[in-house]
Design a protein around this motif. Structure first.
Motif, PDB file in Angstrom:
ATOM      1  N   GLY A  72       0.783  -1.223   0.000  1.00 34.99           N
ATOM      2  CA  GLY A  72       0.000   0.000   0.000  1.00 34.99           C
ATOM      3  C   GLY A  72       0.814   1.270   0.000  1.00 34.99           C
ATOM      4  O   GLY A  72       0.253   2.365   0.094  1.00 34.99           O
ATOM      5  N   GLU A  73       2.129   1.172  -0.119  1.00 29.79           N
ATOM      6  CA  GLU A  73       2.983   2.351  -0.092  1.00 29.79           C
ATOM      7  C   GLU A  73       3.344   2.782  -1.514  1.00 29.79           C
ATOM      8  O   GLU A  73       3.258   2.004  -2.455  1.00 29.79           O
ATOM      9  CB  GLU A  73       4.261   2.058   0.706  1.00 29.79           C
ATOM     10  CG  GLU A  73       4.008   1.663   2.146  1.00 29.79           C
ATOM     11  CD  GLU A  73       5.291   1.334   2.883  1.00 29.79           C
ATOM     12  OE1 GLU A  73       6.362   1.406   2.231  1.00 29.79           O
ATOM     13  OE2 GLU A  73       5.227   1.010   4.078  1.00 29.79           O
ATOM     14  N   THR A  74       3.765   4.022  -1.650  1.00 29.22           N
ATOM     15  CA  THR A  74       4.214   4.525  -2.949  1.00 29.22           C
ATOM     16  C   THR A  74       5.528   3.859  -3.318  1.00 29.22           C
ATOM     17  O   THR A  74       6.473   3.878  -2.535  1.00 29.22           O
ATOM     18  CB  THR A  74       4.405   6.046  -2.900  1.00 29.22           C
ATOM     19  OG1 THR A  74       3.183   6.665  -2.507  1.00 29.22           O
ATOM     20  CG2 THR A  74       4.838   6.569  -4.260  1.00 29.22           C
ATOM     21  N   PRO A  75       5.610   3.247  -4.494  1.00 24.56           N
ATOM     22  CA  PRO A  75       6.842   2.537  -4.859  1.00 24.56           C
ATOM     23  C   PRO A  75       7.980   3.504  -5.144  1.00 24.56           C
ATOM     24  O   PRO A  75       7.786   4.685  -5.418  1.00 24.56           O
ATOM     25  CB  PRO A  75       6.434   1.762  -6.113  1.00 24.56           C
ATOM     26  CG  PRO A  75       5.318   2.558  -6.698  1.00 24.56           C
ATOM     27  CD  PRO A  75       4.573   3.132  -5.538  1.00 24.56           C
ATOM     28  N   HIS A  76       9.191   2.982  -5.098  1.00 23.73           N
ATOM     29  CA  HIS A  76      10.376   3.766  -5.421  1.00 23.73           C
ATOM     30  C   HIS A  76      10.435   4.020  -6.926  1.00 23.73           C
ATOM     31  O   HIS A  76      10.175   3.136  -7.727  1.00 23.73           O
ATOM     32  CB  HIS A  76      11.636   3.024  -4.983  1.00 23.73           C
ATOM     33  CG  HIS A  76      11.712   2.801  -3.508  1.00 23.73           C
ATOM     34  ND1 HIS A  76      12.285   3.696  -2.642  1.00 23.73           N
ATOM     35  CD2 HIS A  76      11.283   1.760  -2.741  1.00 23.73           C
ATOM     36  CE1 HIS A  76      12.218   3.235  -1.414  1.00 23.73           C
ATOM     37  NE2 HIS A  76      11.610   2.068  -1.435  1.00 23.73           N
ATOM     38  N   LEU A  90      11.094  -5.944  -0.039  1.00 23.60           N
ATOM     39  CA  LEU A  90      11.964  -5.017   0.691  1.00 23.60           C
ATOM     40  C   LEU A  90      12.121  -3.682  -0.028  1.00 23.60           C
ATOM     41  O   LEU A  90      12.300  -2.642   0.625  1.00 23.60           O
ATOM     42  CB  LEU A  90      13.343  -5.657   0.892  1.00 23.60           C
ATOM     43  CG  LEU A  90      13.388  -6.912   1.761  1.00 23.60           C
ATOM     44  CD1 LEU A  90      14.809  -7.451   1.832  1.00 23.60           C
ATOM     45  CD2 LEU A  90      12.851  -6.627   3.160  1.00 23.60           C
ATOM     46  N   TYR A  91      12.057  -3.721  -1.369  1.00 16.62           N
ATOM     47  CA  TYR A  91      12.287  -2.506  -2.144  1.00 16.62           C
ATOM     48  C   TYR A  91      11.325  -2.479  -3.332  1.00 16.62           C
ATOM     49  O   TYR A  91      11.713  -2.720  -4.471  1.00 16.62           O
ATOM     50  CB  TYR A  91      13.739  -2.459  -2.639  1.00 16.62           C
ATOM     51  CG  TYR A  91      14.138  -1.144  -3.267  1.00 16.62           C
ATOM     52  CD1 TYR A  91      14.509  -0.059  -2.481  1.00 16.62           C
ATOM     53  CD2 TYR A  91      14.133  -0.990  -4.641  1.00 16.62           C
ATOM     54  CE1 TYR A  91      14.881   1.144  -3.048  1.00 16.62           C
ATOM     55  CE2 TYR A  91      14.505   0.212  -5.226  1.00 16.62           C
ATOM     56  CZ  TYR A  91      14.877   1.267  -4.428  1.00 16.62           C
ATOM     57  OH  TYR A  91      15.238   2.457  -4.998  1.00 16.62           O
ATOM     58  N   VAL A 111      -2.419  -6.183 -16.593  1.00 19.85           N
ATOM     59  CA  VAL A 111      -3.408  -5.332 -15.936  1.00 19.85           C
ATOM     60  C   VAL A 111      -3.576  -5.723 -14.477  1.00 19.85           C
ATOM     61  O   VAL A 111      -3.687  -4.888 -13.583  1.00 19.85           O
ATOM     62  CB  VAL A 111      -4.754  -5.413 -16.686  1.00 19.85           C
ATOM     63  CG1 VAL A 111      -5.852  -4.706 -15.908  1.00 19.85           C
ATOM     64  CG2 VAL A 111      -4.616  -4.805 -18.077  1.00 19.85           C
ATOM     65  N   ALA A 112      -3.585  -7.062 -14.222  1.00 20.03           N
ATOM     66  CA  ALA A 112      -3.809  -7.530 -12.859  1.00 20.03           C
ATOM     67  C   ALA A 112      -2.574  -7.415 -11.977  1.00 20.03           C
ATOM     68  O   ALA A 112      -2.678  -7.376 -10.757  1.00 20.03           O
ATOM     69  CB  ALA A 112      -4.288  -8.988 -12.883  1.00 20.03           C
ATOM     70  N   ALA A 113      -1.390  -7.373 -12.578  1.00 21.17           N
ATOM     71  CA  ALA A 113      -0.157  -7.382 -11.802  1.00 21.17           C
ATOM     72  C   ALA A 113       0.061  -6.046 -11.101  1.00 21.17           C
ATOM     73  O   ALA A 113      -0.370  -4.994 -11.564  1.00 21.17           O
ATOM     74  CB  ALA A 113       1.040  -7.684 -12.712  1.00 21.17           C
ATOM     75  N   ASN A 114       0.746  -6.115  -9.973  1.00 24.56           N
ATOM     76  CA  ASN A 114       1.112  -4.919  -9.233  1.00 24.56           C
ATOM     77  C   ASN A 114       2.404  -4.356  -9.834  1.00 24.56           C
ATOM     78  O   ASN A 114       3.393  -5.064  -9.923  1.00 24.56           O
ATOM     79  CB  ASN A 114       1.332  -5.283  -7.756  1.00 24.56           C
ATOM     80  CG  ASN A 114       1.320  -4.061  -6.865  1.00 24.56           C
ATOM     81  OD1 ASN A 114       1.797  -2.999  -7.258  1.00 24.56           O
ATOM     82  ND2 ASN A 114       0.796  -4.218  -5.673  1.00 24.56           N
ATOM     83  N   PRO A 115       2.400  -3.088 -10.235  1.00 24.77           N
ATOM     84  CA  PRO A 115       3.572  -2.537 -10.934  1.00 24.77           C
ATOM     85  C   PRO A 115       4.705  -2.130 -10.005  1.00 24.77           C
ATOM     86  O   PRO A 115       5.211  -1.015 -10.063  1.00 24.77           O
ATOM     87  CB  PRO A 115       2.991  -1.315 -11.652  1.00 24.77           C
ATOM     88  CG  PRO A 115       1.919  -0.842 -10.737  1.00 24.77           C
ATOM     89  CD  PRO A 115       1.318  -2.085 -10.126  1.00 24.77           C
ATOM     90  N   VAL A 116       5.119  -3.029  -9.122  1.00 24.56           N
ATOM     91  CA  VAL A 116       6.220  -2.698  -8.221  1.00 24.56           C
ATOM     92  C   VAL A 116       7.322  -3.750  -8.307  1.00 24.56           C
ATOM     93  O   VAL A 116       8.206  -3.778  -7.461  1.00 24.56           O
ATOM     94  CB  VAL A 116       5.727  -2.563  -6.762  1.00 24.56           C
ATOM     95  CG1 VAL A 116       4.730  -1.436  -6.643  1.00 24.56           C
ATOM     96  CG2 VAL A 116       5.135  -3.878  -6.265  1.00 24.56           C
TER      97      VAL A 116
END
Length: 365
Positions: free
Chosen positions: A99-103, A190-191, A233-238
């Motif tokens: 739920g955090e903003t990715p790097h 972790l990142y 589309v379903a994947a999390n872009p992190v």
């Protein structure tokens, strides 16, 4: 590294060519190819692990169609844990951002620092799209789409060939591949890091198009990327750092490099380079993601190779240490006749008191 982690495969000592390598095999593989093309146009290319596993399993059945069904069921027994691992990997990496903003900004800064001298201060993705991306589909877009698709098939297909030819090498391959996937998944948690197309959508970069599947349109194959597009589309872009796309490509090449003639090395090494161009140009990864992915491959071969050497040395030490020679004698003496037991104490030391002979006790007692 190759000497430590990937020893040369032993010469094959198996039986001669099987009689199922004739007309029956050709017919079976032709049927499989027709079915694959039909599924390709109807459903899409097999980019999902379970879907790809079914097609690979079917290919092994067609290749060895004369073998009993028990042989084919053995393939499923060995591969179902692998498929479950890949499915779990795809599922869990979707929760990597918590739920955090990715790097993103530090990746942009890293790319500009490393390659800005050659791109006028831009990240390589933006520079490539400024020079190559056009509204129409060109031949390099077609090449990019096929190279991108190969990520979902080449690693599994190479493992299937190894399973058919040398199960010991297949196990070594799977140990390294599993470690590489696990290392990447831990890093995603972790990142969590976003790719260039995400940075473009959120104003951190000049507009970046996500164009990894547009090349199939040149052939009218609009449904070829249905499964892949649904997964994107379903994947999390992190899951950008490290790039396991390039890591898988380099991993497969390095695993087979030592057993391949050197004249083929340039062709093999061109594959991870083509994958790198594909991912950077299509907006899927930064160059820093690629470099870290390559470093993970080196770490994988080193760590797993050293672990295998340690385990082999441990087993060798255990095999070379027989039971103590005194122990069997001690057991024999303990279980021997009473007369032998009577002298047991004296034989082991003067401080031990011998056991009296029962025959020496007077009868009136």
């Amino acid at each position: 590294m190759a000497v430590v982690t990937d020893p040369q495969p032993p010469a094959r000592t198996g039986p001669a060519a099987s009689p199922d390598g004739g007309r029956r095999r050709v017919v079976a593989m032709a049927i499989w190819a027709v079915a694959f093309v039909a599924g390709w146009f109807a459903i899409g290319l097999p980019t999902d692990p379970a879907y790809a596993f079914l097609w690979i399993w079917a290919a092994t059945v067609a290749w060895n169609s004369a073998r009993p069904w028990r042989s084919h069921l053995r393939f499923a027994r060995d591969w179902i844990p692998v498929v479950l691992l890949l499915a779990g990997y795809n599922l869990t990496r979707g929760f990597a951002d918590n739920g955090e903003t990715p790097h993103a900004m530090e990746l942009i800064v890293a790319d500009r620092f490393l390659f800005g001298w050659a791109t006028g201060g831009e990240v390589p993705t933006v520079w490539l799209q400024q020079h190559l991306y056009r509204p129409g589909v060109h031949w390099w877009d077609v090449l990019v789409s096929w190279v991108y698709f190969s990520h979902f098939v080449v690693t599994l297909a190479a493992a299937a060939v190894l399973w058919l030819r040398d199960r010991k090498r297949w196990a070594a391959y799977m140990r390294r591949w599993g470690f590489l996937c696990a290392a990447g998944l831990v890093t995603y948690f972790l990142y969590p890091a976003a790719p260039p197309w995400w940075a473009g959508q959120n104003g951190l970069l000049t507009e970046v198009a996500r164009i990894s599947t547009r090349g199939w349109k040149a052939f009218g194959m609009h449904g070829a990327g249905n499964v892949l597009n649904a997964g994107q589309v379903a994947a999390n872009p992190v899951a950008a750092m490290p790039s396991l796309h390039t890591a898988f490509a380099l991993f497969v090449v390095l695993f087979f490099l030592g057993s391949t003639r050197r004249r083929w090395w340039p062709l093999l090494l061109a594959y991870p380079l083509a994958m790198t161009f594909t991912l950077v140009y299509s907006g899927e990864h930064y160059m820093i993601d690629v470099l870290v992915g390559w470093a993970y491959v080196g770490m994988t071969f080193l760590v797993v190779g050293l672990a295998e050497r340690w385990w082999a040395a441990r087993r060798a030490r255990r095999a070379e240490c027989p039971p103590s020679a005194a122990e069997p004698d001690r057991v024999a003496l303990t279980n021997g006749p009473a007369a032998d037991r009577a002298t047991l104490g004296a034989g082991w030391g003067a401080e031990r008191t011998p056991v009296a002979d029962p025959s020496a006790v007077p009868a009136d007692r």
